[in-house]
Design an enzyme around this catalytic site. Structure first.
Site, PDB file in Angstrom:
ATOM      1  N   ASP A  55       0.759  -1.369  -0.078  1.00 30.81           N
ATOM      2  CA  ASP A  55       0.046   0.030   0.017  1.00 30.81           C
ATOM      3  C   ASP A  55       0.974   1.250   0.015  1.00 30.81           C
ATOM      4  O   ASP A  55       0.535   2.339  -0.742  1.00 30.81           O
ATOM      5  CB  ASP A  55      -0.834   0.288   1.128  1.00 30.81           C
ATOM      6  CG  ASP A  55      -2.144  -1.153   1.301  1.00 30.81           C
ATOM      7  OD1 ASP A  55      -2.397  -1.335  -0.128  1.00 30.81           O
ATOM      8  OD2 ASP A  55      -2.728  -1.490   2.165  1.00 30.81           O
ATOM      9  N   SER A 100     -10.349  -2.655  -8.977  1.00 29.28           N
ATOM     10  CA  SER A 100      -9.949  -2.559  -7.508  1.00 29.28           C
ATOM     11  C   SER A 100     -10.486  -1.196  -6.994  1.00 29.28           C
ATOM     12  O   SER A 100     -11.588  -0.781  -7.532  1.00 29.28           O
ATOM     13  CB  SER A 100      -8.328  -2.110  -7.541  1.00 29.28           C
ATOM     14  OG  SER A 100      -7.931  -2.033  -6.368  1.00 29.28           O
ATOM     15  N   LEU A 101     -10.222  -1.100  -5.536  1.00 30.66           N
ATOM     16  CA  LEU A 101     -10.587  -0.036  -4.752  1.00 30.66           C
ATOM     17  C   LEU A 101      -9.677   0.979  -4.398  1.00 30.66           C
ATOM     18  O   LEU A 101      -8.617   0.569  -4.244  1.00 30.66           O
ATOM     19  CB  LEU A 101     -11.629  -0.612  -3.853  1.00 30.66           C
ATOM     20  CG  LEU A 101     -12.760  -1.340  -4.079  1.00 30.66           C
ATOM     21  CD1 LEU A 101     -13.418  -2.161  -2.692  1.00 30.66           C
ATOM     22  CD2 LEU A 101     -13.895  -0.818  -4.623  1.00 30.66           C
ATOM     23  N   GLU A 140     -19.340  -3.227   4.458  1.00 25.20           N
ATOM     24  CA  GLU A 140     -19.140  -4.721   4.181  1.00 25.20           C
ATOM     25  C   GLU A 140     -17.666  -5.042   4.883  1.00 25.20           C
ATOM     26  O   GLU A 140     -16.806  -4.325   4.389  1.00 25.20           O
ATOM     27  CB  GLU A 140     -19.309  -5.102   2.708  1.00 25.20           C
ATOM     28  CG  GLU A 140     -20.773  -4.899   2.286  1.00 25.20           C
ATOM     29  CD  GLU A 140     -20.625  -5.058   0.631  1.00 25.20           C
ATOM     30  OE1 GLU A 140     -19.904  -5.839   0.298  1.00 25.20           O
ATOM     31  OE2 GLU A 140     -21.636  -4.474   0.144  1.00 25.20           O
ATOM     32  N   LYS A 142     -14.013  -6.405   4.721  1.00 25.66           N
ATOM     33  CA  LYS A 142     -13.332  -6.708   3.555  1.00 25.66           C
ATOM     34  C   LYS A 142     -12.367  -7.917   3.653  1.00 25.66           C
ATOM     35  O   LYS A 142     -11.221  -8.282   4.434  1.00 25.66           O
ATOM     36  CB  LYS A 142     -12.261  -5.528   3.332  1.00 25.66           C
ATOM     37  CG  LYS A 142     -11.330  -5.748   2.162  1.00 25.66           C
ATOM     38  CD  LYS A 142     -10.636  -4.284   2.170  1.00 25.66           C
ATOM     39  CE  LYS A 142      -9.673  -4.706   0.635  1.00 25.66           C
ATOM     40  NZ  LYS A 142      -8.891  -5.722   0.672  1.00 25.66           N
ATOM     41  N   LYS A 340      -8.824   0.456   5.079  1.00 24.51           N
ATOM     42  CA  LYS A 340      -8.011  -0.554   5.733  1.00 24.51           C
ATOM     43  C   LYS A 340      -7.950  -0.220   7.300  1.00 24.51           C
ATOM     44  O   LYS A 340      -7.951   1.030   7.658  1.00 24.51           O
ATOM     45  CB  LYS A 340      -6.687  -0.468   5.112  1.00 24.51           C
ATOM     46  CG  LYS A 340      -6.635  -0.722   3.680  1.00 24.51           C
ATOM     47  CD  LYS A 340      -6.915  -2.192   3.280  1.00 24.51           C
ATOM     48  CE  LYS A 340      -6.605  -2.632   2.087  1.00 24.51           C
ATOM     49  NZ  LYS A 340      -5.176  -2.810   1.821  1.00 24.51           N
ATOM     50  N   CYS A 434      30.284  -8.455  21.087  1.00 23.77           N
ATOM     51  CA  CYS A 434      29.875  -9.015  20.197  1.00 23.77           C
ATOM     52  C   CYS A 434      29.506 -10.518  20.364  1.00 23.77           C
ATOM     53  O   CYS A 434      30.507 -11.262  20.859  1.00 23.77           O
ATOM     54  CB  CYS A 434      30.673  -8.930  18.896  1.00 23.77           C
ATOM     55  SG  CYS A 434      30.047  -9.937  17.546  1.00 23.77           S
ATOM     56  N   CYS A 437      32.056 -12.797  17.749  1.00 17.95           N
ATOM     57  CA  CYS A 437      33.603 -12.634  17.893  1.00 17.95           C
ATOM     58  C   CYS A 437      34.086 -12.197  19.240  1.00 17.95           C
ATOM     59  O   CYS A 437      35.207 -12.204  19.299  1.00 17.95           O
ATOM     60  CB  CYS A 437      34.016 -11.892  16.460  1.00 17.95           C
ATOM     61  SG  CYS A 437      33.792 -10.287  16.929  1.00 17.95           S
TER      62      CYS A 437
END
Length: 544
Positions: A55, A100-101, A140, A142, A340, A434, A437
């Site tokens: 998106d 699409s929407l 509705e 999705k 969304k 680390c 190492c």
């Protein structure tokens, strides 16, 4: 090549700061990237990025086009829906395109969309029908599944098709007939002589998890989420395979029809139910923008209790007369909007914190989680970003944490449920050496990251630099992925980039999982990349 080379820097730049030439390059990059991801999602059912990341690509493309309309490309994603159908199925042309929407992510986006609807009309009687507090909107859930079209003639199912690229789909009639929720013959009466009913094929979450458990027990690859599983199941060349998988269908719209059959979206859904089709029972007719936003909030809070995955709410202007007059844009109707949800969250227990070392020595903490399903994906690890984030959130091993999928490759921890903290949980002490190492890990003043000072004596840094060297944006050596780099390093075949070009086919062929053919192909792929563009070479070496 120039646009690709500039992309990593320009991709982060705000749209309002782009120069025209930079915007042109960005649109070229986005067109390629979005087409690639459309192909993976729609044709191969194998997305490699999240819906949120996808998106964001589309939003950036739309924002650049809005600022530079003269740069809109012929292959612009804004003019395209989905992806071309894959080989293996005969093609079906949608006489009425399956569009699409337009997407909304914030409540203000929703208000802006319906303000645009109001601006479309001029007559007082029309303005009264679309007023902010009066407009009728069918809301509705999705469903996160696969769009499909069912063509009925004289009440009998004659064709089932995927959406494909919106104009051409795939003939999946034999597979769609195996779904119990798709009637072979329409019930009742009043249906047109010919009608194409559209909806979503999906799989319920419990069935998906059970099927994945069976595959894992058999040593087979599991699916990432119910949407991928439903799409892959529906596009099986053998219908008997589809028949064994509990797919379902919700009807939500229609395409070509020989006659009208309803005056509103609500009436159309009621007719679908009368004809024996499944319609989502959570759909609601709302009056006014405030009511649809309240519905969206309610559904966001209760979505986890639904047996299937949803990723938002679709709003449709209820009156079909208004729908017809508003018409369509190039890839989306003007009368419908997909609102969304925010990235989905879930709670689980953080069992441990693992520190990984990157190619530049950065120590990155990752939360090791009790497996939890977030939006249909089983999540077992999540990023904690850095030392400061752990302290800011006061995240401790054993804590119940809130996990969010927000478009990251690794989900993130966004908070801690303090009231569930176990007794004795100690604040996390970030390592000062680390973990690979044992070199000193230093945090420079003003920097968020702590870095290993071992340089190339650190195996983790050396391996990560080799992985970067052969990655897609650099040498892009086909067949030499991260797994093979790690294995070759472990066995001493490579230590620095030049060693890659000294690999021998006969040595590789003797390794487990390799043979003469695969080894020869790898060496051929390496030889093909002995000459690359200067910009790729510089990037491969990690030179900024």
């Amino acid at each position: 090549m120039r646009a690709q080379a500039m992309a990593p820097h320009i991709a982060e730049r705000p749209v309002e700061l782009l120069a025209e030439e930079e915007a042109k390059g960005e649109l070229a990059r986005l067109a390629i990237a979005i087409a690639h991801h459309d192909e993976l999602y729609h044709a191969k059912d194998a997305p490699e990025i999240s819906d949120a990341d996808y998106d964001r690509l589309r939003q950036r493309n739309a924002a650049i086009e809005a600022r530079f309309p003269e740069l809109i490309r012929a292959d612009s994603p804004s003019r395209r829906v989905g992806a071309a159908p894959a080989a293996g199925f005969s093609k079906v042309t949608h006489r009425v395109p399956m569009l699409s929407l337009e997407n909304a992510f914030e409540e203000q986006d929703v208000r802006d969309f319906f303000a645009t609807v109001r601006n479309f009309f001029r007559r007082p009687e029309d303005l009264a029908r679309v007023a902010e507090d009066a407009i009728e909107i069918m809301a509705e859930p999705k469903i996160d599944g696969l769009s499909a079209a069912l063509r009925y003639e004289d009440g009998r199912l004659v064709l089932g098709a995927t959406r494909g690229d919106g104009v051409t789909g795939e003939d999946i009639t034999a597979n769609i007939r195996t779904l119990e929720t798709v009637p072979e013959r329409l019930a009742g009466h009043g249906w047109p002589d010919m009608i194409e009913i559209r909806g979503e094929v999906y799989m319920e979450r419990a069935a998906f998890l059970a099927f994945n458990a069976e595959r894992a027990a058999a040593g087979e690859q599991v699916f990432a989420n119910p949407r991928n599983f439903a799409a892959g199941s529906l596009r099986q060349l053998d219908p008997s395979v589809t028949a064994k998988r509990p797919l379902k269908f919700f009807a939500y719209g229609w395409g070509e029809t020989s006659a009208g059959f309803a005056r509103s979206q609500a009436e159309a859904l009621a007719r679908f139910r009368d004809w024996g089709l499944s319609v989502n029972p959570h759909s609601r007719l709302c009056h006014g923008i405030a009511e649809v936003i309240a519905y969206h909030r309610d559904l966001a809070e209760t979505r986890a209790s639904l047996p299937y995955d949803i990723d938002g709410v679709v709003y449709k202007i209820n009156d079909l007369d208004l729908q017809n007059r508003l018409g369509m844009r190039s890839r989306a109707p003007r009368w419908a909007l997909a609102h969304k949800f925010a990235a989905e969250q879930a709670q689980t227990v953080m069992r441990d914190i693992m520190i990984t070392v990157g190619r530049q020595g950065t120590l990155t903490p990752t939360a090791m989680l009790e497996p939890v399903t977030v939006g249909g994906v089983v999540v077992q690890r999540a990023t904690l970003h850095n030392e400061d984030e752990i302290q800011r959130k006061d995240a401790r091993i054993g804590d119940t944490v809130i996990v969010q999928r927000a478009g990251d490759v690794i989900p993130q921890i966004v908070g801690v449920v303090l009231e569930r903290r176990p007794p004795g949980a100690e604040p996390y002490k970030f390592p000062e050496k680390c973990p690979v190492c044992d070199s000193l890990a230093v945090r420079e003043p003003g920097m968020a990251a702590r870095r290993c000072t071992g340089g190339l004596i650190c195996a983790a840094q050396a391996v990560e630099r080799l992985k970067h060297f052969v990655s897609r944006d650099n040498f892009d050596i086909e067949g030499l992925g991260e797994k093979h780099i790690g294995a070759f390093w472990q066995d001493g075949l490579i230590r620095q980039p030049g060693d890659i070009f000294r690999l021998k086919a006969d040595v590789i062929a003797e390794r487990e999982g390799w043979g003469e053919v695969s080894a020869s192909k790898l060496i051929a792929a390496i030889d093909e990349r002995r000459r690359i563009s200067l910009d790729r070479f510089i990037n491969a070496l990690g030179i900024p």
